[in-house]
Design a protein around this motif. Sequence first.
Motif, mmCIF file in Angstrom:
data_model
loop_
_atom_site.group_PDB
_atom_site.id
_atom_site.type_symbol
_atom_site.label_atom_id
_atom_site.label_comp_id
_atom_site.label_asym_id
_atom_site.label_seq_id
_atom_site.Cartn_x
_atom_site.Cartn_y
_atom_site.Cartn_z
ATOM 1 N N UNK A 14 0.843 -1.278 -0.034
ATOM 2 C CA UNK A 14 -0.068 0.001 -0.005
ATOM 3 C C UNK A 14 0.763 1.038 0.012
ATOM 4 N N UNK A 15 1.946 1.261 0.868
ATOM 5 C CA UNK A 15 2.823 2.401 0.930
ATOM 6 C C UNK A 15 3.462 2.503 -0.452
ATOM 7 N N UNK A 16 4.012 1.518 -1.060
ATOM 8 C CA UNK A 16 4.690 1.707 -2.371
ATOM 9 C C UNK A 16 3.678 1.943 -3.521
ATOM 10 N N UNK A 17 2.348 1.592 -3.627
ATOM 11 C CA UNK A 17 1.512 2.316 -4.280
ATOM 12 C C UNK A 17 1.043 3.669 -3.979
ATOM 13 N N UNK A 18 1.140 3.963 -2.784
ATOM 14 C CA UNK A 18 1.005 5.561 -2.473
ATOM 15 C C UNK A 18 2.091 6.381 -3.109
ATOM 16 N N UNK A 22 1.285 9.150 -6.000
ATOM 17 C CA UNK A 22 1.673 10.666 -5.379
ATOM 18 C C UNK A 22 2.433 11.198 -6.522
ATOM 19 N N UNK A 23 3.523 10.368 -6.988
ATOM 20 C CA UNK A 23 4.472 10.683 -8.113
ATOM 21 C C UNK A 23 3.671 11.059 -9.370
ATOM 22 N N UNK A 24 2.628 9.990 -9.664
ATOM 23 C CA UNK A 24 1.736 10.599 -10.782
ATOM 24 C C UNK A 24 0.832 11.688 -10.740
ATOM 25 N N UNK A 25 0.479 12.017 -9.727
ATOM 26 C CA UNK A 25 -0.436 13.437 -9.331
ATOM 27 C C UNK A 25 0.738 14.559 -9.488
ATOM 28 N N UNK A 26 1.881 14.457 -9.135
ATOM 29 C CA UNK A 26 2.607 15.522 -9.115
ATOM 30 C C UNK A 26 3.434 15.689 -10.395
ATOM 31 N N UNK A 27 3.329 14.317 -11.439
ATOM 32 C CA UNK A 27 3.763 14.832 -12.657
ATOM 33 C C UNK A 27 2.710 15.079 -13.811
ATOM 34 N N UNK A 38 11.487 14.384 -1.507
ATOM 35 C CA UNK A 38 10.605 14.965 -0.315
ATOM 36 C C UNK A 38 9.235 15.415 -0.735
ATOM 37 N N UNK A 39 9.090 15.821 -2.036
ATOM 38 C CA UNK A 39 7.647 16.272 -2.693
ATOM 39 C C UNK A 39 6.856 15.036 -2.592
ATOM 40 N N UNK A 40 7.523 13.893 -3.190
ATOM 41 C CA UNK A 40 6.571 12.724 -3.170
ATOM 42 C C UNK A 40 6.122 12.117 -1.943
ATOM 43 N N UNK A 41 7.269 12.025 -1.160
ATOM 44 C CA UNK A 41 6.815 11.549 0.298
ATOM 45 C C UNK A 41 5.738 12.238 0.831
ATOM 46 N N UNK A 42 5.888 13.555 0.933
ATOM 47 C CA UNK A 42 4.978 14.507 1.379
ATOM 48 C C UNK A 42 3.705 14.242 0.778
ATOM 49 N N UNK A 43 3.559 14.106 -0.166
ATOM 50 C CA UNK A 43 2.092 14.026 -1.090
ATOM 51 C C UNK A 43 1.485 12.453 -0.908
ATOM 52 N N UNK A 44 2.498 11.858 -0.371
ATOM 53 C CA UNK A 44 2.097 10.316 -0.242
ATOM 54 C C UNK A 44 1.702 10.256 1.410
ATOM 55 N N UNK A 45 1.985 11.057 1.986
ATOM 56 C CA UNK A 45 1.832 11.299 3.678
ATOM 57 C C UNK A 45 2.788 10.133 4.276
ATOM 58 N N UNK A 46 4.024 9.914 3.906
ATOM 59 C CA UNK A 46 5.022 9.283 4.653
ATOM 60 C C UNK A 46 6.341 10.047 4.921
ATOM 61 N N UNK A 47 7.249 9.595 5.647
ATOM 62 C CA UNK A 47 8.393 10.154 6.062
ATOM 63 C C UNK A 47 9.442 9.957 4.628
ATOM 64 N N UNK A 48 10.239 10.894 4.571
ATOM 65 C CA UNK A 48 11.248 10.951 3.504
ATOM 66 C C UNK A 48 12.142 9.516 3.494
#
Length: 210
Positions: A14-18, A22-27, A38-48
């Motif tokens: 689930x975390x991997x998919x998140x 997140x990357x797709x949304x930002x791209x 850091x942008x990707x992990x923030x968007x996914x809601x996890x620590x870097x």
Amino acid sequence: MTAEQTTRQERKQRTRQALVDAALRLLIDRNLASLSLREVTKEAGIVPTAFYRHFASMDDLGITLVDESMRTLRGMVREARKDRSSSEDVITSSVQTLYSQVRANEDHFRFIMRERYAGTGRVRAAIATELRLFASELAVDLGRFDEMRAWSAEDLRMMADLIVTAMLGTVMELVDVDTADREADMEIIRQARKRLRLILIGVAGWRSET
């Protein structure tokens, strides 16, 4: 595997998919090189630091995005070509499959179209590899048609490359059009079928150079 191990694996997936989502949304309107971890992990809601439990680098994340979209497309188009009695059947089913897959995964294909030329070296290489596999599988299938059985492997591959290039043009047109514009979609499909027919018109008169 115990229930605890299964739950841990599910959480990891689930975390991997998140991260992928997140990357797709930002791209949507950016390329991978401009995106930070850091942008990707923030968007996914996890620590870097958690990123590295799933991907070795941002390039690895990009390659995963390529794999997810291209391998699925290759498989679906391969199925669409199976047991078709004529080239017209293949054209119709392949174009419809391409259309459905792109519309269902627009962010993936927008990413691929952008990164194919503007991406980092490893991501561009992954896209090129998938396209070569796509063309190689298509060349094998083309060789099963009566009118192309006598063609050389080189000529079959050249024909496959032409078809793949035409299909990539269709993908580009689809991701550039508003998804709500059904009329525009139908015109793109019509043009895609016509392009493939024009390519195949040359089959009957083709004579390989010696």
